[in-house]
Design an enzyme around this catalytic site. Structure first.
Site, PDB file in Angstrom:
ATOM      1  N   LYS A  91     -69.845 -40.903 -17.865  1.00 40.85           N
ATOM      2  CA  LYS A  91     -69.900 -39.844 -18.873  1.00 40.85           C
ATOM      3  C   LYS A  91     -71.101 -40.054 -19.782  1.00 40.85           C
ATOM      4  O   LYS A  91     -71.441 -41.197 -20.120  1.00 40.85           O
ATOM      5  CB  LYS A  91     -68.605 -39.818 -19.685  1.00 40.85           C
ATOM      6  CG  LYS A  91     -68.472 -38.630 -20.636  1.00 40.85           C
ATOM      7  CD  LYS A  91     -67.091 -38.598 -21.279  1.00 40.85           C
ATOM      8  CE  LYS A  91     -66.946 -37.432 -22.252  1.00 40.85           C
ATOM      9  NZ  LYS A  91     -65.579 -37.362 -22.846  1.00 40.85           N
ATOM     10  N   SER A 166     -62.893 -33.442 -22.531  1.00 35.59           N
ATOM     11  CA  SER A 166     -64.333 -33.268 -22.629  1.00 35.59           C
ATOM     12  C   SER A 166     -65.066 -34.003 -21.518  1.00 35.59           C
ATOM     13  O   SER A 166     -66.270 -33.893 -21.381  1.00 35.59           O
ATOM     14  CB  SER A 166     -64.819 -33.801 -23.988  1.00 35.59           C
ATOM     15  OG  SER A 166     -64.598 -35.215 -24.081  1.00 35.59           O
ATOM     16  N   SER A 190     -58.888 -36.365 -22.999  1.00 31.49           N
ATOM     17  CA  SER A 190     -60.123 -35.926 -22.355  1.00 31.49           C
ATOM     18  C   SER A 190     -60.413 -36.574 -21.011  1.00 31.49           C
ATOM     19  O   SER A 190     -61.341 -36.163 -20.325  1.00 31.49           O
ATOM     20  CB  SER A 190     -61.319 -36.145 -23.287  1.00 31.49           C
ATOM     21  OG  SER A 190     -61.229 -35.285 -24.398  1.00 31.49           O
TER      22      SER A 190
END
Length: 482
Positions: A91, A166, A190
């Protein structure tokens, strides 16, 4: 670099902005004192800096990555080892040295970290290859089209729908087979949201199980670096190599080193007692029915399934909101410098975040709104944060009590199917109701796919006691492997 000397007038202006009005004599005395202290700090600016290593990378394009899984693609090879057969996505709020790290924000598009995050260095040491920086919502604050500022990610089961925030790109990259596993971060769900909506496995570890050194945080109490993979086995293998104490992050000092990925697949449903959280059932009847069917199958295979309640569970949302908004706001107001833990952040990253918040026009409205709300809480009653921690402790006690007589708790992961892009999530806090609880309490939680409705995946979530990731993953393994 050196700090500019302040005149007495500048000291008075500084005081009026932050503390109180100073008389001229006091301002002159402070100006002289500050100058002497600046001289003492000068050696800090003379410390050697580390240049980023030369690692080739390229900005992801719609042609090569049509579902928007990545922001940047690369191929950083590990040193050879037990994960040498795995390519892993990271990420874009976790540092890979020499590769751009945007945190999903146009304000950081030029930032290239010099040092790998601890989790990345551990993956490379275990032989894994880093395949790219996965797409994300700006500063990990998601839930709507406007928060995916750089590229829009699409659900692999229906391109018109959201893939989950996210850590959206991590879910998409795993679901489409572009990587063998991916790192994400989970503040309210997330990791588990994209796991549930993309139909993959997602683990949010125990708070403090995985180092945050090299990670750009959202909220220090609620944040967790987690793992997504196509199977429980893949997630367990990665967790085994990234978890454990790290002297650069005091949150990990009590982290367990006893995890073995091999034990996860040895879980026998006859030895499982599962507590279905009654407080988390009923807000999504269609999805709950899919989950109930899988739990019934586990019961038929020998697991004991019973209903449990969590005392004070209603306090999770005020605790989550009070902690999250205050910590995000404090972090941004502090220019990205973490002054409350031993993982303070790398100077170059802190400077990049600081520069971005000095020009808030570069930052999207959702993040600005959260930042200002946190400031509002601080100015109205700074004790709101302490009260939020009191609520956190009560919810944690409730979860611990519920777990006392069962091995794992269970619920539907996300109480809704992924909405179409453009529709947004009508009630974000309601959407977080099944996942955010366990960010507040810090318990490990895993989401596994157990069925589908109209072609869209449904996730089943298992929660275990602190430090018992193997138990949560083992329950997930039995649910996926009948």
């Amino acid at each position: 670099m050196e700090l500019d000397a302040l005149s007495s007038e500048q000291v008075r202006e500084l005081a009026e902005r932050h503390i109180a009005t100073l008389d001229e004599e006091t301002a002159e005395r402070f100006a002289e004192q500050f100058g002497a202290q600046d001289d003492l700090l000068q050696p800090l600016f003379e410390l050697p800096t580390v240049d980023p290593p030369e690692r080739a990378s390229r900005r992801a394009t719609d042609e090569g990555d049509p579902l928007g899984a990545f922001i940047t693609q690369c191929e950083v090879e590990g040193d050879g080892g037990p994960l040498s057969d795995m390519t892993i996505g990271v990420k874009d709020n976790i540092a890979v040295a020499g590769v751009p790290m945007t945190c999903g924000s146009p304000a950081l598009e030029e930032h290239i970290p010099s040092i790998d995050a601890t989790v990345v260095s551990r993956l490379l040491s275990a032989g894994a290859t880093i395949g790219g920086k996965t797409n994300m919502d700006e500063f990990a604050f998601g839930g709507d089209k406007s928060t995916m500022r750089i590229r829009l990610a699409h659900n692999p089961h229906d391109e018109t729908r959201q893939p989950g925030s996210s850590s959206a790109g991590s879910g998409v990259a795993v679901a489409t087979g572009q990587v063998d596993a991916a790192l994400g971060s989970d503040t309210g769900g997330s990791v588990r949201f994209p796991a549930a909506w993309c139909g993959v496995v997602g683990l949010k570890p125990t708070r403090g199980a995985v180092s945050h050194n090299g990670f750009v945080q959202y909220a220090k109490t609620l944040d967790n670096i987690g793992i997504l993979g196509p199977t429980v086995e893949a997630v367990a293998r990665v967790f085994e190599h990234v978890a454990g104490p790290d002297p650069t992050d005091e949150r990990t000092m009590g982290a367990s080193t006893n995890f073995s990925s091999e034990r996860v697949t040895e879980t026998n449903p006859e030895n499982l007692t599962i507590g279905v959280v009654a407080d988390l059932v009923g807000n999504a009847p269609e999805l709950d029915a899919i989950v109930e069917e899988r739990l019934d199958e586990l019961s038929e295979r020998g697991a004991e399934v019973r209903e449990v309640n969590i005392a004070d569970i209603g306090l999770w949302l005020p605790a989550w909101l009070g902690l999250g908004m205050a910590e995000l706001s404090g972090y941004l107001a502090n220019g990205g410098a973490n002054t409350w833990a031993l993982s303070p952040g790398r100077p170059a990253t802190v400077e990049a975040v600081s520069a971005s918040v000095r020009t808030p026009a570069q930052i999207g409205d959702p993040v600005l709104s959260a930042w200002l709300y946190g400031q509002r809480l601080r100015e109205t009653d700074s004790a709101v944060y302490s009260r939020a921690h009191m609520a956190r402790e009560r919810v944690t006690d409730g979860v611990d009590t519920a777990l006392a007589d069962v091995d794992v708790l269970a619920s539907t992961t996300v109480p809704m199917l992924p909405p179409e892009w453009g529709d947004g999530i009508e009630n974000v806090f309601e959407a977080l109701s099944n996942t955010g609880v366990f960010n507040v309490t810090g318990h490990p939680a895993v989401s596994v796919p157990v069925g589908a409705i109209r072609g869209l995946p449904v996730g089943l979530q298992f929660i275990a006691p602190h430090g018992h990731e193997a138990t949560a993953l083992g329950a997930g393994y039995t649910a996926m492997n009948g």
